[in-house]
Design an enzyme around this catalytic site. Sequence first.
Site, mmCIF file in Angstrom:
data_model
loop_
_atom_site.group_PDB
_atom_site.id
_atom_site.type_symbol
_atom_site.label_atom_id
_atom_site.label_comp_id
_atom_site.label_asym_id
_atom_site.label_seq_id
_atom_site.Cartn_x
_atom_site.Cartn_y
_atom_site.Cartn_z
ATOM 1 N N THR A 26 0.855 -1.180 0.000
ATOM 2 C CA THR A 26 0.000 0.000 0.000
ATOM 3 C C THR A 26 0.893 1.233 0.000
ATOM 4 O OG1 THR A 26 -2.039 0.957 0.885
ATOM 5 C CG2 THR A 26 -0.403 0.295 2.508
ATOM 6 N N CYS A 32 -2.748 7.780 7.944
ATOM 7 C CA CYS A 32 -3.343 6.445 7.846
ATOM 8 C C CYS A 32 -2.363 5.407 8.398
ATOM 9 C CB CYS A 32 -3.644 6.085 6.397
ATOM 10 S SG CYS A 32 -4.821 7.180 5.609
ATOM 11 N N HIS A 49 -5.591 -0.640 5.011
ATOM 12 C CA HIS A 49 -5.068 0.734 5.001
ATOM 13 C C HIS A 49 -6.143 1.606 5.654
ATOM 14 C CE1 HIS A 49 -3.092 4.091 2.321
ATOM 15 N NE2 HIS A 49 -3.780 4.679 3.287
#
Lengths: 165, 211
Positions: A26, A32, A49
């Site tokens: 990711t 995040c 995520h």
Amino acid sequence: MNDAPHIIKVGIAGMETVQAPDIIRTSGLGSCVGVVVFDKSRKMGGMCHVMLPDSSMAKSGSPNKGKYADSAIDELIKMLLQAGLKKYTLKAKLAGGAQMFQFTSADDKMRIGPRNIKAVKDRLSLHGIPVLGEDVGGNSGRTIEFDPDTAMLTIRSVNKGVADI
Amino acid sequence: MSFIDKFTISHLDALKEAGNIGAGHAATSLSHLLDRKINMHVPSVKLASFDEMMDIAGDSDRKVVAVFSRIHGEAPGNMFFVLPPEQASRYIKIMTGNNDFQLDKPPLDEIGLSALHELGNILSGSYISSLADFTNLDLYITVPALTIDMFGAVMSHGLLEISQVSDYGIVIETTVAEASATGQITGHFFLLPDPESYHRIFLALGVESDE
């Protein structure tokens, strides 16, 4: 058919599972948090995520489960159990939760990174899943890649280079 | 009806016009600051998933220079001015006369960074003040914050408000380019109003809104 290893990409608020020899990635984690939950002996795992700490923050119906730490981890574990893994063999690693911009004001939103980290850890511990490694906080964005074959999480950042945990 | 379904073409057009006014004034400021001719491209309003937004200015892990401003007042929101590091280095060279400045080569020169910060201040300030004049809304920004990092990591910071009500976002994007250069895009402005601000913006611009 193509037998070469694939890179499975997980988008923001997304989640996917992976089986060696494929790897999973990711990109652009800021506040995040990227979480991998895996079984090293089975060479299998999954990644999410997460953007926000708590699904009770949702102001509209039918929230996307991958967006929130609590619902994303619940869902990811469910996917792994459905794929035949046993909960007691699962381990986790995580990265992200940075504060991308420095402000003087103590705005609650600016603390979203630390809140995401805490929410992820709380949820993992609720499920009894140990965290084997983490690279969290700070103020750099991260791109992470997990190889289920080695259970290594590779973290790349613009300012600090590459690290494995 | 979900948040995103409430938007019509005339709503999007009104937002486009808002972006046009803001970025137009910011481009003029940039032009004065650098003493160069700066062209502005027609703005676009994108309704996009978060995933699409992370890649809106290239790959989500591409390194960018980003100036973030939090907009306060009657229609709060987030604004970014994003530019490639090479371009930022170029602007700094023009502004400071320091031809050795390289954003890729730390430690970074304090004066250069300060100039970059000031560039961000001026552009963001002129964008928002012209938007405030146009809409007759009370809008102001606090001192913008500067970072050099992955685009996705930067952009996700601007999605925090909208992500609590929707899985899609609206981004008002305007690009500017130096007229003399090879037409390369030099900078992107991204305006992301908070969910509750749309109604006020539409009302201020005389576009009907059913909320």
